[in-house]
Enzyme design. Structure first.
Site, PDB file in Angstrom:
ATOM      1  N   ARG B  12       0.846  -1.198   0.000  1.00 39.22           N
ATOM      2  CA  ARG B  12       0.000   0.000   0.000  1.00 39.22           C
ATOM      3  C   ARG B  12       0.880   1.247   0.000  1.00 39.22           C
ATOM      4  NH1 ARG B  12      -0.536   4.506   2.704  1.00 39.22           N
ATOM      5  NH2 ARG B  12      -0.241   3.407   4.675  1.00 39.22           N
ATOM      6  N   HIS B  16       3.046   4.114  -3.425  1.00 40.16           N
ATOM      7  CA  HIS B  16       3.476   5.499  -3.680  1.00 40.16           C
ATOM      8  C   HIS B  16       4.791   5.473  -4.461  1.00 40.16           C
ATOM      9  CE1 HIS B  16       0.607   7.882  -1.400  1.00 40.16           C
ATOM     10  NE2 HIS B  16       0.778   7.140  -0.317  1.00 40.16           N
ATOM     11  N   SER B 167       3.929  10.949   8.746  1.00 35.08           N
ATOM     12  CA  SER B 167       3.881  10.878   7.279  1.00 35.08           C
ATOM     13  C   SER B 167       5.040  11.586   6.593  1.00 35.08           C
ATOM     14  CB  SER B 167       2.561  11.495   6.784  1.00 35.08           C
ATOM     15  OG  SER B 167       1.482  10.954   7.489  1.00 35.08           O
ATOM     16  N   HIS B 194       3.338   4.481  12.836  1.00 32.35           N
ATOM     17  CA  HIS B 194       3.740   4.244  11.444  1.00 32.35           C
ATOM     18  C   HIS B 194       4.812   5.275  11.105  1.00 32.35           C
ATOM     19  CE1 HIS B 194       2.759   3.617   7.022  1.00 32.35           C
ATOM     20  NE2 HIS B 194       3.202   4.858   6.979  1.00 32.35           N
ATOM     21  N   HIS B 196       8.088   7.072   8.910  1.00 39.08           N
ATOM     22  CA  HIS B 196       8.771   7.325   7.624  1.00 39.08           C
ATOM     23  C   HIS B 196      10.210   7.710   7.937  1.00 39.08           C
ATOM     24  CE1 HIS B 196       5.850   6.894   4.330  1.00 39.08           C
ATOM     25  NE2 HIS B 196       4.953   7.061   5.291  1.00 39.08           N
TER      26      HIS B 196
END
Lengths: 357, 338
Positions: B12, B16, B167, B194, B196
């Protein structure tokens, strides 16, 4: 709604009254104004009062005030169409006057739905704070006014300590200060103290009820609360999903019992006193799921820790109702198992009709 | 022993990085490996979630249903997850078919200050009997207190877990620690994170989250994800195991899966490019990187300036069209001053 569902509710009212209607005799011939009159609580109060009028000639005039009375007319035509019931469409914050002959007020406006509190915290607070002020302002000029029952919340105690089996009215605690998640509980605390101020300054008789958790007809099964979810799952032949280890403890009072308790507290509750309203019989969510499942054949599967992440938190929300039991001789007439049975039966009878009021 | 629930959004978030071109064959192969490795949740779909395939956000050649059906067929044990952003995904057109296709876990996401928009989607998925998580993206744009308030909304709507996303890869470990602690004070549901990797902190931040009490973490094979990528799954699991956390994942098979992803999925392994560092510092969504590069080149401006300007404007995912506006403004200013 259909006649069989209406009859079930009426029979529940009769069963709960059980010869105790005399304890509510003070309401005979009087006028009672109920804010939040079309919610779960208001509807059950209307049912009980209709029963008292029909079966025992109480001749009590009832005003049911709510923002959305149109929906109520569709869902409960048997109540909305009665001559002894008058619907008043208004926002509680805009209430400027009560019918002059009003003797009693039950202030039950403001939804207990925590989704609404989360999304609309300002509206939640303003509805509670401006609502109680509006009610007291409106009650003041009523010359024959007898008492206001302010519906508060068991949440005013804050988180119940796990080691406290039942939480009494004297519990010293409260919601987390300054936290937006506390808006409903804090607003209810404000309303309670506002009532105390009005009692002191205006000599207005006010009694407070602190409701805990309930079950019964007229309760929407779409709210994300354990008992509603379990019944919803079972009615739809799905697995009953218990989040966590199932050890969280709740208690539930049936709607018919609740309405009798509230009317008793209104009539004979001591002004200035707060009374817990709920069942003192705690039950774990695991046991609750079992009670619900056994009402069905075949029984739905119960899945503990049904969510993918393990939920380890356990909470308890059970009232100590000694004050109501000893002071007002109140007791639980509908055992939880029967309450669940009636709720399921009523939902089955009503399935073709929208029931969330 | 503390257990960590791992979600793998390689198929998912990695979309990107692949311009949303991951094929059904790649999905099938990856899911086979993830299932064999015992990855608990495998998230698939367009980078911006189901229903998001569009000209503006990037078109996927495969309909959502085919992606989900393929993944479902190849995940006999692992849970199948989806990312749902209300606005891109509707209940009727996207969520209902996804649930019919066999989705187990629905992660309903919004910008960090807009949890209100998730109520209906969370409610629907919960009523459908699925595990539902609330997700707040771009979480560095909210104070820890505000983040907790928004998360509490999601809990009240029925979310069974809450995940906050870094994000733009902006956080440092202390930022993550204090957010997890604040969230755990307020929420009754499990908390997840989550990461990055813009500032090279994805693993460190994830570990900080776990040590602070988070019990759900995301990681992707080789870090395959938007911008400079996510926490590298195989590294994350290895470090967690070394620290005494349990994931239930077979490390050897996970390493094999990463090698497979390297061979079959990745055209280039995510690296922290200079512009990613800038994006992390500026607090701009990592998924903007490719667009910023392309548009900056087109307007002959420095992509780093574009990122910092986007950061000043507080842009969020879905506002890709602002990149052109910013680049155009910068070009005009440069021309005026020359």
């Amino acid at each position: 709604m259909n006649e069989r569902a209406d009859k079930l509710v009426r029979e529940d009212c009769r069963r709960v009254l059980d010869g105790r209607e005399k304890q509510l005799a003070a309401l005979k011939g009087d006028t009672l104004f109920i804010t939040g009159g079309t919610g779960f609580m208001g509807t059950w109060l209307a049912e009980m009062l209709a029963c008292l009028n029909d079966d025992f000639s109480f001749k009590t005039k009832v005003f049911l005030m709510a923002r959305n009375t149109d929906k109520f007319q569709g869902v409960c035509p048997h109540l909305a169409g009665r001559k002894d019931m008058t619907l008043v469409k208004s926002d509680i914050r805009r209430l400027s006057e009560l019918p002059k002959q009003t003797h009693w007020v039950i202030h039950a406006a403001v939804t207990p739905d925590n989704r609404f509190h989360s999304s609309r915290p300002v509206e939640t607070m303003s509805t509670v704070s401006e609502g109680i002020a509006a009610v007291i302002r409106a009650a003041d000029p009523c010359s024959d006014f007898k008492k206001l029952l302010n519906i508060s919340s068991g949440l005013v105690y804050g988180t119940q300590p796990w080691e406290t089996e039942r939480i009494p009215e004297s519990h010293v605690g409260g919601p987390v200060m300054g936290n937006v998640a506390s808006v409903y509980a804090e607003a209810k605390r404000y309303a309670e103290i506002y009532c105390a101020a009005a009692r002191s300054q205006q000599k207005l008789p006010v009694v407070t009820a602190r409701p805990f958790a309930f079950v019964g007809p007229y309760q929407s099964l779409n709210t994300p609360w354990a008992i509603n979810n379990f019944i919803h799952d079972a009615l739809n032949a799905k697995i009953i999903r218990v989040l966590g280890d199932g050890k969280t403890v709740r208690s539930y009072l049936y709607g018919a019992d609740m309405s009798f308790w509230l009317l008793r507290i209104l009539v004979d509750g001591v002004s200035g006193q707060a009374y817990n309203v709920g069942s003192p019989d705690g039950i774990s969510l695991e046991q609750l799921a079992g009670l619900i499942a056994e009402q069905f054949d075949p029984q739905p599967e119960i899945r503990i820790q049904a969510s993918v992440p393990a939920v380890t938190q356990r909470t308890r929300f059970v009232p100590d109702v000694t004050l109501a039991a000893e002071g007002l001789k109140l007791s639980v007439k509908t055992p939880l198992k029967a309450a669940i049975k009636q709720t399921i039966e009523w939902n089955k009878l009503s399935r073709s009709t929208a029931v969330a009021v | 022993m503390n257990k960590i629930l791992i979600s793998d959004p390689t198929l998912r978030d990695g979309n990107h990085a692949a311009n949303h071109q991951i094929s059904v064959q790649q999905i099938a192969a990856y899911c086979d490996g993830a299932d064999a490795a015992g990855v608990p949740i495998v998230e698939v779909g367009h980078g911006n979630g189901i229903g998001a395939s569009s000209l503006q956000l990037g078109e996927s050649p495969i309909p959502d249903f085919d992606i989900l059906r393929t993944a479902r067929e190849h995940l006999p044990h692992s849970k199948l997850g989806i990312h749902v952003i209300p606005g891109f995904a509707t209940i009727e057109k996207d969520l209902k078919p996804a649930i019919r296709a066999g989705v187990d876990v629905v992660r309903v996401a919004s910008h960090c200050t807009e949890a209100d928009i998730t109520e209906r989607h969370i409610g629907f998925a919960r009523e459908a009997g699925k595990t539902v998580f609330g997700v707040l993206m771009m979480s560095h744009m909210a104070s820890k207190e505000l983040l907790a308030e928004e998360a509490k909304k999601m809990e009240s709507y029925g979310a069974e877990g809450f995940i906050f996303m870094d994000s733009s890869g902006h956080f440092l470990p202390d930022d993550v620690t204090e957010r997890v602690k604040t969230l755990l004070d307020v929420l009754e549901i499990p908390v997840g994170f989550h990461a990055h990797n813009n500032l090279g902190m994805a693993i460190a931040n994830s570990i900080a989250a776990a040590k602070a009490g988070a019990t759900m973490l995301d990681g992707t094979a080789r870090g395959f994800g938007a911008g400079s990528g996510n926490a590298q799954l195989e590294v994350l699991v290895a470090v967690l195991e070394r620290l005494g956390f349990k994931t239930g994942i077979d490390l050897y098979k996970l390493l094999d899966l990463s090698d497979l992803a390297d061979r079959e999925l990745l055209k280039e392994i995510p690296t922290i490019r200079s512009v990613s560092v800038v994006s992390g510092l500026a607090g701009v969504f990592s998924g903007f990187t490719k667009h910023v590069y392309r548009i900056a080149k087109q307007y002959e401006v420095d992509p780093r300036d574009v990122f910092f300007e986007l950061g000043k404007r507080g842009v969020v995912a879905g506002q890709e069209d602002l990149i052109i506006e910013v680049a155009s403004d910068l070009a005009r200013k440069a021309k005026a001053s020359s």
